[in-house]
Motif scaffolding. Structure first.
Motif, mmCIF file in Angstrom:
data_model
loop_
_atom_site.group_PDB
_atom_site.id
_atom_site.type_symbol
_atom_site.label_atom_id
_atom_site.label_comp_id
_atom_site.label_asym_id
_atom_site.label_seq_id
_atom_site.Cartn_x
_atom_site.Cartn_y
_atom_site.Cartn_z
ATOM 1 N N TRP A 569 0.843 -1.198 0.000
ATOM 2 C CA TRP A 569 0.000 0.000 0.000
ATOM 3 C C TRP A 569 0.874 1.242 0.000
ATOM 4 O O TRP A 569 1.776 1.376 0.836
ATOM 5 C CB TRP A 569 -0.907 -0.032 1.229
ATOM 6 C CG TRP A 569 -2.105 0.854 1.128
ATOM 7 C CD1 TRP A 569 -2.728 1.295 0.005
ATOM 8 C CD2 TRP A 569 -2.850 1.388 2.224
ATOM 9 N NE1 TRP A 569 -3.814 2.075 0.311
ATOM 10 C CE2 TRP A 569 -3.914 2.156 1.678
ATOM 11 C CE3 TRP A 569 -2.738 1.305 3.606
ATOM 12 C CZ2 TRP A 569 -4.840 2.817 2.473
ATOM 13 C CZ3 TRP A 569 -3.670 1.956 4.401
ATOM 14 C CH2 TRP A 569 -4.700 2.716 3.833
ATOM 15 N N PHE A 570 0.681 2.138 -0.932
ATOM 16 C CA PHE A 570 1.443 3.357 -1.151
ATOM 17 C C PHE A 570 2.855 3.099 -1.689
ATOM 18 O O PHE A 570 3.707 3.977 -1.638
ATOM 19 C CB PHE A 570 1.507 4.232 0.107
ATOM 20 C CG PHE A 570 0.241 4.992 0.362
ATOM 21 C CD1 PHE A 570 -0.086 6.104 -0.390
ATOM 22 C CD2 PHE A 570 -0.641 4.574 1.348
ATOM 23 C CE1 PHE A 570 -1.272 6.793 -0.174
ATOM 24 C CE2 PHE A 570 -1.829 5.258 1.566
ATOM 25 C CZ PHE A 570 -2.148 6.371 0.817
ATOM 26 N N GLY A 571 3.075 1.912 -2.226
ATOM 27 C CA GLY A 571 4.318 1.685 -2.939
ATOM 28 C C GLY A 571 4.263 2.293 -4.331
ATOM 29 O O GLY A 571 3.192 2.555 -4.885
ATOM 30 N N VAL A 572 5.429 2.513 -4.936
ATOM 31 C CA VAL A 572 5.502 3.143 -6.253
ATOM 32 C C VAL A 572 6.654 2.532 -7.026
ATOM 33 O O VAL A 572 7.649 2.068 -6.441
ATOM 34 C CB VAL A 572 5.678 4.676 -6.122
ATOM 35 C CG1 VAL A 572 6.992 5.025 -5.445
ATOM 36 C CG2 VAL A 572 5.578 5.366 -7.476
ATOM 37 N N THR A 573 6.515 2.482 -8.342
ATOM 38 C CA THR A 573 7.569 1.968 -9.194
ATOM 39 C C THR A 573 7.478 2.632 -10.556
ATOM 40 O O THR A 573 6.565 3.415 -10.821
ATOM 41 C CB THR A 573 7.458 0.433 -9.331
ATOM 42 O OG1 THR A 573 8.634 -0.076 -9.957
ATOM 43 C CG2 THR A 573 6.238 0.029 -10.145
ATOM 44 N N VAL A 574 8.438 2.322 -11.428
ATOM 45 C CA VAL A 574 8.418 2.756 -12.820
ATOM 46 C C VAL A 574 8.260 1.515 -13.679
ATOM 47 O O VAL A 574 9.036 0.562 -13.546
ATOM 48 C CB VAL A 574 9.687 3.526 -13.192
ATOM 49 C CG1 VAL A 574 9.718 3.822 -14.683
ATOM 50 C CG2 VAL A 574 9.768 4.823 -12.403
ATOM 51 N N ALA A 575 7.254 1.501 -14.524
ATOM 52 C CA ALA A 575 6.956 0.342 -15.351
ATOM 53 C C ALA A 575 6.889 0.753 -16.814
ATOM 54 O O ALA A 575 6.946 1.941 -17.154
ATOM 55 C CB ALA A 575 5.636 -0.294 -14.911
ATOM 56 N N ARG A 576 6.764 -0.255 -17.667
ATOM 57 C CA ARG A 576 6.545 -0.012 -19.094
ATOM 58 C C ARG A 576 5.370 -0.862 -19.564
ATOM 59 O O ARG A 576 5.020 -1.867 -18.931
ATOM 60 C CB ARG A 576 7.803 -0.331 -19.913
ATOM 61 C CG ARG A 576 8.899 0.717 -19.752
ATOM 62 C CD ARG A 576 10.098 0.436 -20.645
ATOM 63 N NE ARG A 576 11.104 1.473 -20.526
ATOM 64 C CZ ARG A 576 11.159 2.562 -21.274
ATOM 65 N NH1 ARG A 576 10.260 2.735 -22.229
ATOM 66 N NH2 ARG A 576 12.103 3.453 -21.103
ATOM 67 N N LEU A 577 4.811 -0.453 -20.665
ATOM 68 C CA LEU A 577 3.647 -1.123 -21.214
ATOM 69 C C LEU A 577 4.081 -2.396 -21.936
ATOM 70 O O LEU A 577 4.789 -2.343 -22.942
ATOM 71 C CB LEU A 577 2.915 -0.188 -22.174
ATOM 72 C CG LEU A 577 1.483 -0.543 -22.573
ATOM 73 C CD1 LEU A 577 0.593 -0.662 -21.351
ATOM 74 C CD2 LEU A 577 0.944 0.517 -23.524
#
Length: 773
Positions: A569-577
């Motif tokens: 909960w409230f974690g964040v990351t950088v992703a790609r499609l």
């Protein structure tokens, strides 16, 4: 560095605001300030002798300048600049620029000058008329990660004060004319044509009336009727959207409002009359009613002593205590306007009010300008938006997802400077609600404000500005927190994400946050930059118990960042499609629903592709688009606070029910001493009210214990899950024990009462187990 056009360089930029003054940039208060966010492009019309001041451009924050003649020919030399490269089309959101070039059959290889040699501000002077495009290039990946963020400020100072400037044309005009102050003019509109009524110098009332042309041909006067209009649209003021029309007495629509840049009008009063002046000692004074009669006489319209009218730009309101109609100086600014589309053939009249003995025209009557546009003119719906009262106006824009939203709904409402869907007719608000509770929904949340806080003192700044301990926030984590003023009142709430040791992203509700951060950084001399991302990072909320299953199908993450399944909960990351070559986006496990949910933040250029991927991946889970109406139901059930409801000026964080987001053990922060005092001796507490019926009280409804008011309703809805009405209310501490029976006042607060039982909030899932699942 910039040849003979460099007038001055400096490091102390002084006041940062509209028309700000620079050392060496005299009389700059009439300059226009343009702050370019990453991937943004701005078009300026430049005249000989105009000055441009560029501040903040450097190797880390490049700015490209393209100077072009009306035909598209390069004109950098007229600014004393030489070409250093070509415009990189993939470095910014180029749709508007490419459209401008294409309209002139211009070369796609556009020469530009790049300010990337020094971060010191410079001033350059134009020697010819030209169009200047300012382009803030940033790669999409750098934007998502925060490493490419940065704002560049450009001031445009006209060479000399010019005559009053009318706003740009909205399209192809059939006619236009000026109505001199103290007079009126009549004119005809054909069905489908647009009329734009412009307050030329600001604070000038313009009375308007329209009559059906076919009625006049028969000797009948079918005109705008105030009672019918108010009854049909159920609001007192005009506004673009669904509730925008003016009707005759047979409830037939005559006009609809398309654009409004003022937002404050008296739409149902009388035009000023001879009698009104006579009884105040001014016999023979010019008046709008007589002027309207004289203007319409050639159309066979009967004389009237007093004309009803739409009083554009006249600031009136009803006092909530005395119920008297009050007035003051108009809120309109020079160039403000209202644009309407004729739905029938009409005969219209407009005035430039002569009143110089009241504040309504700023004590100084001026001219009004009218433009008539042909029916094929593509004038889009819009209202004005200003970040602050003295900020430059912007017209509401369509979201980056609009091409996908528009086929699904016509029910939009302005959310700050963007149009946001209210509901989708194929599902309805209740259908959207249950989809979020039981499956998965997608919602355009691009109206959120995003700021990147970057630099060695970023953590120190945020420790001072926010109520939670930022030192404990790890990289790739977020935290719900508040910004308060010295009295402990909540300025804004939002989610703070840490993307790197010295890079934070603040996602919030208001531009006020950015101003507070910048002022605090300046006052403490901190080494930090506060970058407003503005419209460069649209975002979607993907919410509901199936949201994780959906995102597993499309979110690709590299090993050096958290994966989707690692996000708490409230974690964040950088992703790609889909894969390592796909469109990049920031992915956070957050939302405003109390359900399991995620938010996706992307570049404007990738918005449609990401929407399409989300909808395709969600088809098997029954994905449903959701609007703001369903979200409001869900957020109230979840006990989540909203601005101007649970928190507002004069309401501290504890009274707003947000004490859980205040860490009084951390080092000093703005408002700490006031909050410490208020925490020891609270007077009001936010609680829930379970209402024993389906009647939904209004915001601000009084809450009573017997004959005494003990609180006020802040938000209320009928809960589909609980099957009765619920409310959040700010109550006196003596009435906050669960189970206490209170009453909510309806009508005058006494003629009708709704029985209510005090309860805890959230109303649904008090332990937030659904969101933490």
């Amino acid at each position: 560095m910039h040849g003979s056009t460099v007038l001055h360089t400096f490091t102390n930029t002084g006041y940062d605001g509209p028309g700000r003054r620079f050392p060496g940039f005299p009389n700059a208060f009439d300059a226009r300030t343009h702050v370019l966010s990453p991937r943004e492009a701005v078009k300026l019309s430049i005249k000989p002798g105009d000055l441009l001041s560029v501040e903040g451009a450097g190797s880390m924050q490049p700015l490209d300048l393209a100077a072009l003649a009306e035909g598209g020919q390069p004109m950098l030399a007229a600014l004393g600049l030489s070409q250093t490269g070509l415009v990189e089309w993939d470095g910014f959101d180029s749709a508007q620029f490419s459209g401008w070039i294409a309209a002139r059959d211009g070369d796609q290889r556009v020469p530009c000058y790049r300010f990337d040699q020094s971060s010191e501000p410079v001033i350059i002077r134009a020697s010819q008329t030209m169009t200047v495009w300012l382009i803030r290039p940033v790669g999409v990946a750098g934007l998502i990660e925060g490493s490419g963020a940065g704002n560049v400020t450009v001031l445009h100072k006209p060479a000399a004060k010019r005559d009053v400037q009318l706003p740009p044309l909205l399209g192809d005009t059939r006619d236009e004319f000026t109505i001199p102050r103290g007079s009126a003019m009549a004119y005809e509109l054909k069905a489908g044509e647009f009329v734009q009524i412009i307050d030329v110098e600001g604070q000038q009332c313009s009375d308007f009336m329209a009559l059906r042309a076919d009625g006049l041909d028969r000797g009948e006067e079918w005109m705008i009727d105030s009672t019918a209009t108010r009854s049909m649209v159920r609001r007192a003021f005009p506004g673009p959207g669904l509730l925008d029309k003016f009707f005759d007495r047979d409830m037939r629509p005559l006009l609809n409002v398309v654009q409004d840049t003022c937002g404050q009008h008296d739409t149902f009063g009388l035009a000023c009359t001879a009698r009104g002046y006579e009884e105040r000692g001014f016999p023979g004074h010019l008046n709008c009613s007589d002027n309207m009669t004289n203007a319409l006489v050639s159309y066979g319209v009967k004389k009237r002593t007093a004309w009803p009218a739409i009083n554009f730009f006249w600031s009136t309101w009803v006092d909530p205590a005395s119920h008297h109609i009050l007035t003051e100086e108009s809120r309109s600014r020079p160039g403000d306007y209202v644009a309407m589309r004729a739905l029938e053939d009409l005969v219209c009249t407009s005035t430039a009010c002569p009143d110089d003995i009241d504040p309504i025209n700023g004590w100084n009557p001026t001219d009004v300008h009218v433009r008539i546009y042909r029916p094929e003119t593509p004038i889009r719906r819009a209202v004005a938006y200003r970040e602050k009262e003295d900020a430059l106006m912007s017209i509401s824009q369509e979201s980056a997802f609009h091409d996908r939203l528009a086929p699904l709904t016509q029910h939009f409402a302005p959310a700050r400077d963007l149009w946001t869907p209210v509901s989708y007719p194929a599902h309805g608000t209740l259908g959207e609600y249950w989809a979020c509770r039981e499956a998965v929904t997608v919602q355009d949340m691009s109206g959120l404000r995003k700021f990147d806080i970057v630099g060695p003192d970023a953590e120190a700044l945020l420790q001072l500005a926010t109520t939670r301990n930022v030192a404990k926030l790890p990289v790739w984590r977020g935290s719900y927190t508040l910004m308060c003023d010295e009295s402990g009142s909540v300025i804004d709430d939002g989610t703070l994400f840490r993307l790197a040791p010295e890079i934070f992203r603040w996602c919030c509700g208001s531009e006020e946050s950015g101003r507070v951060l910048q002022e605090l950084a300046d006052s403490r001399g901190l080494q930090v930059r506060v970058h407003a991302l503005r419209g460069t990072m649209p975002n979607l909320a993907i919410q509901g118990p199936k949201s994780r299953d959906l995102l597993r199908k499309i979110a690709f993450t590299q090993p050096h960042v958290p994966s989707l399944d690692h996000l708490k909960w409230f974690g964040v990351t950088v992703a790609r499609l889909n894969d390592r070559e796909g469109a990049p986006f920031m992915l956070s496990r957050s939302g405003y629903t109390g359900e399991l949910g995620y938010e996706v933040f992307c570049s404007k250029s990738d918005a449609v592709a990401i929407w399409d991927a989300v909808m395709a991946a969600g088809e098997e889970f029954g994905i449903t688009p959701m609007g703001s109406a369903a979200l409001d139901i869900i957020r109230i059930e979840a006990g989540l606070a909203a601005a101007n409801a649970e928190f507002a000026p004069g309401v501290d964080a504890f009274e707003a029910g947000l004490g859980f987001a205040v860490d009084l053990t951390k080092s000093d922060f703005t408002g700490k001493s006031a909050l410490q005092r208020n925490a020891r001796d609270p007077r009001r507490v936010l609680k829930g009210l379970l209402i024993g019926c389906d009647d939904v009280p209004a915001h601000g409804a009084p809450v009573y214990a017997g004959e005494r008011q003990v609180g006020v309703v802040t938000s209320a809805i009928r809960s589909p899950m609980l099957e009765h009405a619920i409310a959040m209310a700010r109550l006196s501490v003596e009435q906050v024990e669960n189970g206490i029976q209170l009453e909510i006042g309806q009508l005058d607060g006494r003629m009708k009462r709704l029985c209510a039982t005090v309860s805890d909030i959230p109303f649904i899932d008090p332990q937030r187990k659904r969101a933490r699942a």
